[in-house]
Each structure stands twice: as structure tokens, then as C-alpha cells.
Scaffold this motif. Structure first.
Motif, PDB file in Angstrom:
ATOM      1  N   UNK A 375       0.841  -1.204   0.000  1.00  0.00           N
ATOM      2  CA  UNK A 375       0.000   0.000   0.000  1.00  0.00           C
ATOM      3  C   UNK A 375       0.873   1.250   0.000  1.00  0.00           C
ATOM      4  N   UNK A 376       0.443   2.243  -0.782  1.00  0.00           N
ATOM      5  CA  UNK A 376       1.162   3.518  -0.786  1.00  0.00           C
ATOM      6  C   UNK A 376       0.185   4.627  -0.434  1.00  0.00           C
ATOM      7  N   UNK A 377       0.602   5.489   0.480  1.00  0.00           N
ATOM      8  CA  UNK A 377      -0.248   6.647   0.774  1.00  0.00           C
ATOM      9  C   UNK A 377       0.404   7.866   0.133  1.00  0.00           C
ATOM     10  N   UNK A 378      -0.376   8.519  -0.727  1.00  0.00           N
ATOM     11  CA  UNK A 378       0.201   9.647  -1.477  1.00  0.00           C
ATOM     12  C   UNK A 378      -0.473  10.950  -1.070  1.00  0.00           C
ATOM     13  N   UNK A 379       0.375  11.966  -0.867  1.00  0.00           N
ATOM     14  CA  UNK A 379      -0.116  13.285  -0.490  1.00  0.00           C
ATOM     15  C   UNK A 379      -0.089  14.170  -1.744  1.00  0.00           C
ATOM     16  N   UNK A 380      -1.255  14.611  -2.184  1.00  0.00           N
ATOM     17  CA  UNK A 380      -1.316  15.464  -3.378  1.00  0.00           C
ATOM     18  C   UNK A 380      -1.476  16.917  -2.931  1.00  0.00           C
ATOM     19  N   UNK A 381      -0.644  17.791  -3.504  1.00  0.00           N
ATOM     20  CA  UNK A 381      -0.743  19.225  -3.143  1.00  0.00           C
ATOM     21  C   UNK A 381      -0.705  20.064  -4.423  1.00  0.00           C
ATOM     22  N   UNK A 382      -1.688  20.960  -4.554  1.00  0.00           N
ATOM     23  CA  UNK A 382      -1.686  21.891  -5.692  1.00  0.00           C
ATOM     24  C   UNK A 382      -1.668  23.299  -5.093  1.00  0.00           C
ATOM     25  N   UNK A 383      -0.550  23.998  -5.319  1.00  0.00           N
ATOM     26  CA  UNK A 383      -0.367  25.302  -4.659  1.00  0.00           C
ATOM     27  C   UNK A 383      -0.134  26.383  -5.710  1.00  0.00           C
ATOM     28  N   UNK A 384      -0.764  27.548  -5.513  1.00  0.00           N
ATOM     29  CA  UNK A 384      -0.520  28.612  -6.498  1.00  0.00           C
ATOM     30  C   UNK A 384      -0.319  29.954  -5.809  1.00  0.00           C
ATOM     31  N   UNK A 385       0.169  30.918  -6.589  1.00  0.00           N
ATOM     32  CA  UNK A 385       0.329  32.283  -6.048  1.00  0.00           C
ATOM     33  C   UNK A 385      -0.664  33.185  -6.769  1.00  0.00           C
ATOM     34  N   UNK A 386      -1.894  32.683  -6.910  1.00  0.00           N
ATOM     35  CA  UNK A 386      -2.924  33.389  -7.675  1.00  0.00           C
ATOM     36  C   UNK A 386      -3.721  34.373  -6.842  1.00  0.00           C
ATOM     37  N   UNK A 387      -4.960  34.612  -7.292  1.00  0.00           N
ATOM     38  CA  UNK A 387      -5.773  35.683  -6.677  1.00  0.00           C
ATOM     39  C   UNK A 387      -6.238  35.328  -5.268  1.00  0.00           C
ATOM     40  N   UNK A 388      -6.244  34.038  -4.909  1.00  0.00           N
ATOM     41  CA  UNK A 388      -6.696  33.628  -3.581  1.00  0.00           C
ATOM     42  C   UNK A 388      -8.215  33.677  -3.457  1.00  0.00           C
ATOM     43  N   UNK A 389      -8.703  33.182  -2.320  1.00  0.00           N
ATOM     44  CA  UNK A 389     -10.165  33.094  -2.121  1.00  0.00           C
ATOM     45  C   UNK A 389     -10.509  33.771  -0.796  1.00  0.00           C
TER      46      UNK A 389
END
Ligand code: ADP
Length: 600
Positions: A375-389
Motif C-alpha cells: 500500500x502507498x499513501x500519497x499526499x497530493x498538493x496543488x499550490x498557487x500564487x494566484x488571486x486567492x479566495x
């Protein structure tokens, strides 16, 4: 119950309310009307003993009379029927004991009546526990008296009173009347309760029937909605198939630069429309609970590169740095899961990051958190320097059809379904999407997912005979296409021609079986909706063919249908895979290659 009532108000309506149970209302009524009867009975007794000049009894009856008036007023002032019942039972017990031991020094029929009355009254008014208690409290002293008297041990310095016949008759009758009153009153209450229960049960049955009908109607309308969406999308997908397919073909045949630009706009718009149709359908499928996840082998490095490929170009065009980091531990690993859905999740997050970032950096990471056995546990991260929320919108952006109300968002179009789909998919896959964002600084979306790992390593497909842009025709695949729509046939022919493949065409399922019997083919591309014999029937017939090579031929279904269970139906008919029209040429190529690889 503790409702205060005016001291001058004797009305029963003020002390009875709909909040009280039917039984409690009956108890209050019993006390209320019972007081009238007791009032008359004691009044009669008082008159009788007074006329007989029995002073002691007259005083006793007068005290009882006043007590009754007092308790009655108390009841209409504060309807504390429990306290009043206890008070009545205790006073009557004392009266009965003193009457037996002192006044009469005898157990007569009136004593027995009073005991019976107290037993009835205590059970009805105060329930089983208190009923038993008061029964014993009334019975035991009288039994003790009888035993003492029987042994001749009882004597006191007080001359027993003599009661005249009229008083006895009044007592006897009034006691009987009270006993009958208590019984008839509770009999009525009992029947009212039963009737009420019957009515409630009937109402429940009727309500359940109505509910059942409403559920059926809701299910039916949700089914109609799903079918409508599927049908309409089929109608939209079919022409879109032609538009996207033709623009792909034209782009592949070296157009002039000005034509290329126009074609790219055409392809972009058609793809955009397709992704909207797909989003709406996907959301519909997830909402209706029809989504079935695949469990197939895939490589996460390839998947991440494929998803990010187009986005890297888009970002770099805007001058935004795009960093993709996939853990080296994943390089040769074959994971088991649903690559289509994982693709969809990552694509939505990454395309949002690209959409909402005009400077700085987008970083996409897939890092192994844990490498347990198989078993593999994978951490997915999508990070940006955009307009933000905006913090206030961090929840609403996950609602379907919701976008942040900024001009920037509106300018970028979209359906507002992307994040809703991602959130639902992750929930169904047992994961959870985390988001943190600062306006003007950027956003980060992250989730963790566990994958079973297959024991095999990634297959090297480069040396196998497959379709590719470089095929020279000498070892081209032999493809049979079953398709009735001439536009689609033309499209497929032109597409395959780019790979130097000349397909055989059958205009319906029956014809496909005939052609298959006298020709040799590597794969069949089967349209599902055809006249004479449809794709499902044809596939099922092919699987029954006597020649094992022919009956095992890979079949890929081509369909514009968006029915939620189309994949299950396709596999159920014995076909190997399914490509939804309109498809990208590479997608079809990949699926054909996968099937050919599987048999070679
Ligand atoms: P769509 O992208 O079609 O508008 P989504 O559901 O994907 O729909 O996103 C909903 C909204 O969330 C977007 O319209 C945008 O306002 C906000 N949003 C999503 N991702 C980002 C991001 N990376 N940066 C800033 N805003 C975002």
C-alpha cells in the motif's frame, strides 16, 4: 400543567390543555367532577348526622366538607392533580383508620367500600407503584384491627358511635356511585385512547402511503432528469464529435498558420463546450449515486505528467513557473485505482490554479507519505500564487454552480462545478479535500489517498507493434469499425489514415459479424446504437463464435451515450473497453494499444 389560574375561576377548561396526555386529561376530569359527587355525598351525610344530633360525626363531616371545598379550589387554581390525589388518599386513610379504631371500633361495609374506592382511585390516578403502596396502607391497619378484635385484645376508653340507618344508606350509595363514576370515567378514557391510537395508526398508514407515493414520484422524476440529461448530452455530443474530430484532422494536415489559429479557436471552444457537458453529466452521475469506481492498474507518474502537460504550457505562456514534483518512489510502481477519476480530480485543481494565477508559481506535488507493504499513501498538493479566495467563500466554492463573485472569475467562465465534483469524488473515495487560501497571496488544495500496489512493474510498450504517428502501413493494425453514421465513418477513416490504417466498415452489427467471419482483424471499434443489430447484441454474438481467435477479439465500444451505467452495460455485453465520443485521437490510440497489448 403548572399554568396559573385565577383564584375566582372554577372552569375546567383553564386547567386542561392539549399538551396533556389523554390519560392525564381524564385524571383531571375525574378529580374535577368527582369533587362534585363527593361534595353532594358529604353534604348529604353532614345533614343526616346533624339532624340526628350526632355531634362528633357532625364535626367530622363538616371538616371533611370544608377540606373538599379547599382541595377543589386548589385544583382549579393550580391543576396539580398528583399532589391533590395524594392529599385525598392520605386524609381518607387517616379518616378510615380513626373511624375503624376509634369512632366505630368496627369494620363495616362502609369501611370495605372506602378501601375498594381508595385502591381504585390510587391505581387510576397515580399508577401502579403508588396504587400498591396505598392499597397496603389501607388494608394492613384494617387487617391488624380484625386480628386484634378476633383475639379479643382490642379495647379503648371511648364509646363507639352509633350510626343511624339513613346515614348508612347515604354512605353506601354515595360510595357506590363514586366507585361507578371512577370506573365509567376510566372506561371512557381507555376507549378514547384506543380510538385515538386507531386513528393515529390509520393516519400513519395513510401518511406512509402518501410518503411511498412521494418517494416513487421523486425517484421517477430524478430518473427522468438523469435520462433527459443523458439523452440531451448524447444529442450534443454527436455533433460535437464531428466538430472536434474534424478540427483535429484539419490541424493534423498541416494547415496554413492563419487557418491553424482559427482551427485552434474552433477546437478550444468545442472542447470547452464538451467539458461543460461532461461536468454537468458527471455531477448528475455522482449525485444520483450511479458512479462506479474502476480498479485498474496505472502509473501515477504518467498520470501526473499527462494531466499537467497541457497546463504547464498554459502557465508558461502566462509567464507563470510550473513545478511538477512526483515522488521518485512512484516511478516504476503500478498502482491500482481509478485513473480516470484521479485524473479528473487533479485536472480540476491544476486547471483552476492555472486559471486563477497570472504571476508567480504553481507547484503540483505527489509525495509518498507512507510505503507500507502493498500500500502507498500519497499526499497530493496543488499550490498557487494566484488571486486567492475570500475566507467567507471557502465553503461556498464547493457548492455546485457556485463561483466567487469577482470579475476575474466571471471573466474566466466555467460552470462552478469543478470543485463540487472534486469534493464529492474525494468523499466517495474516502478522502477529504483541504483548502487554505489568502486573498492576493495564493491558494493551496491538498488531499491524501491510499493506493494498493500491484506486484508488477511498469510495462515497457515501446517495442510492441502498436499504432502511432510513425506507422508506415506495413505492420498496420487491422481494424473493423461498426458504425452507421456516415459522418462518423468519414471521421474515423480520416483519423486512422493519419496512422496509415485503412479500416473495414460495417454499417450495422449484423454486417460486422459477417465481415469478421471472413476477414482477419486485430480489434473492433463498435458503435452502440445501430439499426438491424446494435453494438451490444453484436458483441454478445461475436463472443459466441466458434473460432476462439475471433470470439476473443478485443472490442472497444464507441458511444456518445452518457447513460450513467453505460460502462457496466458495455462490459456486461462482453466488450473490453469504452470510448466516449467525442474523443481525443490520443485517447483512442491509447485504448486501442492497451487492448492490442493485452492479447499479444
Ligand atoms: P469553475 O472553475 O468552473 O468556476 P470550480 O468549482 O472549479 O468552478 O471553482 C469554483 C470557484 O472557486 C471558482 O470560480 C473560483 O472563484 C474559486 N477558485 C477555485 N480554485 C481557485 C484557485 N486556485 N484560486 C482562486 N480561486 C479559486
Amino acid at each position: 400543567m403548572n399554568k396559573d389560574v385565577s383564584i375566582f375561576n372554577f372552569s375546567i377548561n383553564r386547567i386542561i390543555s392539549g399538551n396533556q396526555s389523554v390519560i392525564d386529561q381524564a385524571r383531571i376530569r375525574l378529580l374535577y367532577y368527582g369533587f362534585f359527587i363527593v361534595f353532594i355525598a358529604v353534604g348529604g351525610l353532614l345533614t343526616s348526622v346533624y339532624l340526628q344530633h350526632q355531634n362528633f360525626l357532625t364535626i367530622t363531616a363538616a371538616v371533611v366538607f370544608v377540606t373538599i371545598i379547599f382541595l377543589f379550589k386548589y385544583l382549579t387554581y393550580r391543576p396539580e392533580w398528583k399532589k391533590i390525589s395524594h392529599a385525598l388518599l392520605i386524609l381518607t386513610a387517616l379518616f378510615n383508620i380513626s373511624n375503624t379504631y376509634v369512632v366505630m371500633q368496627n369494620v363495616d361495609i362502609i369501611t370495605v367500600q372506602v378501601i375498594l374506592l381508595a385502591i381504585l382511585f390510587s391505581f387510576y390516578m397515580l399508577g401502579q407503584g403508588w396504587g400498591l403502596f396505598y392499597s397496603l396502607a389501607y388494608l394492613v391497619p384494617i387487617l391488624v384491627f380484625l386480628v386484634l378484635e378476633y383475639n379479643g385484645n382490642y379495647s379503648i376508653e371511648f364509646r363507639p358511635e352509633k350510626i343511624d340507618q339513613a346515614t348508612i344508606i347515604i354512605s353506601l350509595f354515595s360510595n357506590f356511585i363514586i366507585i361507578i363514576f371512577i370506573h365509567s370515567h376510566f372506561y371512557n378514557a381507555f376507549f378514547n385512547t384506543i380510538n385515538q391510537l386507531k386513528e393515529t395508526a390509520q393516519e400513519h398508514i395513510e401518511l406512509n402511503l402518501k410518503l411511498g407515493d412521494a418517494i416513487k414520484k421523486a425517484e421517477k422524476s430524478s430518473q427522468v432528469k438523469s435520462e433527459f440529461l443523458s439523452n440531451i448530452s448524447h444529442e450534443i455530443r454527436t455533433p460535437l464529435n464531428a466538430v472536434i474530430g474534424m478540427s483535429n484532422l484539419m490541424l493534423m494536415s498541416s494547415p496554413r498558420p492563419d487557418q491553424k489559429e482559427d482551427l485552434s479557436v474552433l477546437k478550444f471552444s468545442a472542447n470547452n463546450l464538451l467539458s461543460i457537458v461532461n461536468d454537468v453529466l458527471d455531477f448528475n452521475k455522482i449525485e444520483s449515486g450511479h458512479l462506479v469506481f474502476e480498479k485498474v492498474r496505472f502509473n501515477l507518474v504518467d498520470l501526473m505528467q499527462n494531466v499537467c502537460g497541457g497546463q504547464i504550457i498554459k502557465a508558461e505562456d502566462k509567464g507563470v513557473v510550473f513545478d511538477l514534483l512526483v515522488d521518485p518512489l512512484l516511478t516504476n510502481k503500478v498502482l491500482i485505482g481509478d485513473p480516470t477519476r484521479i485524473n479528473q480530480i487533479i485536472y480540476n485543481l491544476v486547471s483552476n490554479a492555472t486559471k486563477f494565477t497570472s504571476q508567480g508559481k504553481i507547484s503540483v506535488k505527489a509525495l509518498v507519505n507512507e510505503d507500507r507493504h502493498n500500500y502507498l499513501t500519497v499526499n497530493f498538493i496543488v499550490k498557487d500564487t494566484g488571486i486567492g479566495i475570500e475566507p467567507a467563500n471557502l465553503i461556498s466554492i464547493f457548492e455546485p454552480f457556485t463561483q466567487e463573485a469577482t470579475s476575474y472569475t466571471r471573466q474566466h467562465g466555467g460552470t462552478g462545478l469543478g470543485l463540487a465534483i472534486v469534493k464529492k469524488l474525494l468523499e466517495l473515495l474516502g478522502s477529504h479535500l483541504q483548502v487554505s487560501s489568502t486573498v492576493g497571496v495564493g491558494s493551496e488544495f491538498a488531499f491524501v489517498m491510499e493506493f494498493p500496489v500491484s506486484t508488477e512493474t511498469v510495462v515497457d510498450t515501446t517495442k510492441k507493434r502498436l499504432i502511432s504517428q510513425k506507422n508506415d502501413g506495413s505492420d498496420a493494425l487491422r481494424i473493423l469499425i461498426a458504425e452507421d453514421n456516415p459522418v462518423n465513418v468519414l471521421l474515423m477513416k480520416k483519423l486512422l489514415a493519419k496512422w496509415n490504417i485503412v479500416p473495414a466498415i460495417a454499417e450495422n452489427g449484423e454486417r460486422a459479424i459477417e465481415i469478421l467471419q471472413y476477414g482477419n482483424f486485430d480489434i473492433i471499434l463498435m458503435d452502440l446504437q445501430m439499426p438491424i443489430m446494435d453494438g451490444f447484441e453484436a458483441a454478445a454474438e461475436i463472443r459466441k463464435l466458434a473460432d476462439p481467435k475471433k470470439s476473443a477479439i478485443p472490442i472497444i465500444a464507441l458511444t456518445a451515450s452518457a447513460l450513467t451505467d453505460i460502462r457496466e452495460q458495455v462490459f456486461g455485453a462482453g466488450m473490453n473497453d469504452c470510448v466516449l465520443k467525442p474523443f481525443k485521437p490520443e485517447e483512442l490510440m491509447e485504448k486501442i494499444n492497451n487492448q492490442v497489448l493485452a492479447v499479444s
